[in-house]
Design an enzyme around this catalytic site. Structure first.
Site, PDB file in Angstrom:
ATOM      1  N   GLY A 101     -28.074  60.009  80.751  1.00 37.80           N
ATOM      2  CA  GLY A 101     -27.647  61.218  81.445  1.00 37.80           C
ATOM      3  C   GLY A 101     -27.749  61.162  82.953  1.00 37.80           C
TER       4      GLY A 101
ATOM      5  N   ASP B 107     -34.950  71.224  81.495  1.00 34.01           N
ATOM      6  CA  ASP B 107     -34.811  72.423  80.670  1.00 34.01           C
ATOM      7  C   ASP B 107     -36.220  72.948  80.333  1.00 34.01           C
ATOM      8  OD1 ASP B 107     -33.820  74.403  79.082  1.00 34.01           O
ATOM      9  OD2 ASP B 107     -32.808  73.100  77.669  1.00 34.01           O
TER      10      ASP B 107
ATOM     11  N   VAL C 162     -24.125  72.575  78.763  1.00 31.75           N
ATOM     12  CA  VAL C 162     -23.204  71.998  79.735  1.00 31.75           C
ATOM     13  C   VAL C 162     -22.956  70.523  79.447  1.00 31.75           C
ATOM     14  CG1 VAL C 162     -23.663  73.629  81.593  1.00 31.75           C
ATOM     15  CG2 VAL C 162     -25.146  71.629  81.329  1.00 31.75           C
TER      16      VAL C 162
ATOM     17  N   GLU D  81     -33.528  63.245  87.767  1.00 33.83           N
ATOM     18  CA  GLU D  81     -33.165  63.825  86.474  1.00 33.83           C
ATOM     19  C   GLU D  81     -31.792  64.473  86.549  1.00 33.83           C
ATOM     20  OE1 GLU D  81     -34.499  63.626  83.606  1.00 33.83           O
ATOM     21  OE2 GLU D  81     -36.627  64.098  83.569  1.00 33.83           O
ATOM     22  N   ASP D  82     -31.053  64.403  85.446  1.00 36.85           N
ATOM     23  CA  ASP D  82     -29.782  65.125  85.390  1.00 36.85           C
ATOM     24  C   ASP D  82     -30.018  66.613  85.183  1.00 36.85           C
ATOM     25  OD1 ASP D  82     -30.800  64.685  82.869  1.00 36.85           O
ATOM     26  OD2 ASP D  82     -28.890  64.147  81.954  1.00 36.85           O
TER      27      ASP D  82
END
Length: 197
Positions: free
Chosen positions: A61, A119, A170, A115-116
């Site tokens: 990611g 969460d 997303v 980091e992408d």
């Protein structure tokens, strides 16, 4: 010249919907992303001048963000990669297993975890524990996206943030749905119908 035979077609279940059907709306355009990446690059270049940090990201990611961010920097940096996998029995628990470790030694070096998306924060916390145990000179997080609706770990050392996004699924710019849509140059909201079992 003889025509090449057509490749065998994959079962329709393995062919994803085209992006215009899978993506409900564009949340962040390519221009917005690239502008923010340039701004983050300027901030990091200023803060780490003379320190030559190592940027670490998690495959797959973070790959696109790391590539663009590293090219937006004006300071020398090294790059390295980790890979993790969730335990299948508890996919949302944040319990992960390291399947690719760093190639570089980070003891005494300044490390930025790229980091992408963050969460719950559980995976990032695991990575921080893993990296901190190797005694880097400093360790901070740069995340492109932050989604706080489900945050569990709220003590992460996030020094650089790209965007805070709402509680939506997303895809694009490295983020996937079942390994598809990573290559989209924008970040879009996935059609909720695709998330239904």
């Amino acid at each position: 010249m003889a025509a090449r035979p057509a490749p065998d077609r994959a079962p329709s279940a393995l062919i994803p919907l085209p992006p215009e059907q899978a993506v409900r709306e564009v949340l962040l355009t390519e221009a917005q992303i690239q502008q923010r990446v340039r701004e983050l690059g300027q901030e990091i270049s200023r803060d780490y001048a003379g320190l030559a940090p190592i940027l670490v990201t998690v495959l797959k990611g973070g790959l696109y963000f790391l590539a663009d961010l590293s090219r937006a920097l004006t300071i020398p940096v090294a790059l390295d990669f980790m890979a993790i996998t969730s335990y299948a029995a508890r996919p949302a628990s944040g319990v992960v297993r390291l399947i690719k470790d760093l190639d570089e030694e980070i003891t005494g070096r300044h490390v930025i975890l790229v980091e992408d998306i963050i969460d719950t924060g559980l995976t990032a916390a695991y990575l921080l524990r893993t990296l901190s145990a190797r005694d880097p000179a400093s360790l901070h997080i740069c995340t492109l996206l932050e989604r706080t609706a489900h945050r569990i770990v709220d003590t992460l050392p996030i020094r650089y943030r790209g965007f805070t996004i709402p509680d939506v699924f997303v895809v694009g710019y490295g983020l996937d749905f079942r390994q598809w849509y990573r290559t989209l140059p924008y970040i879009g909201v996935l059609n909720e119908a695709l998330l239904q079992p």
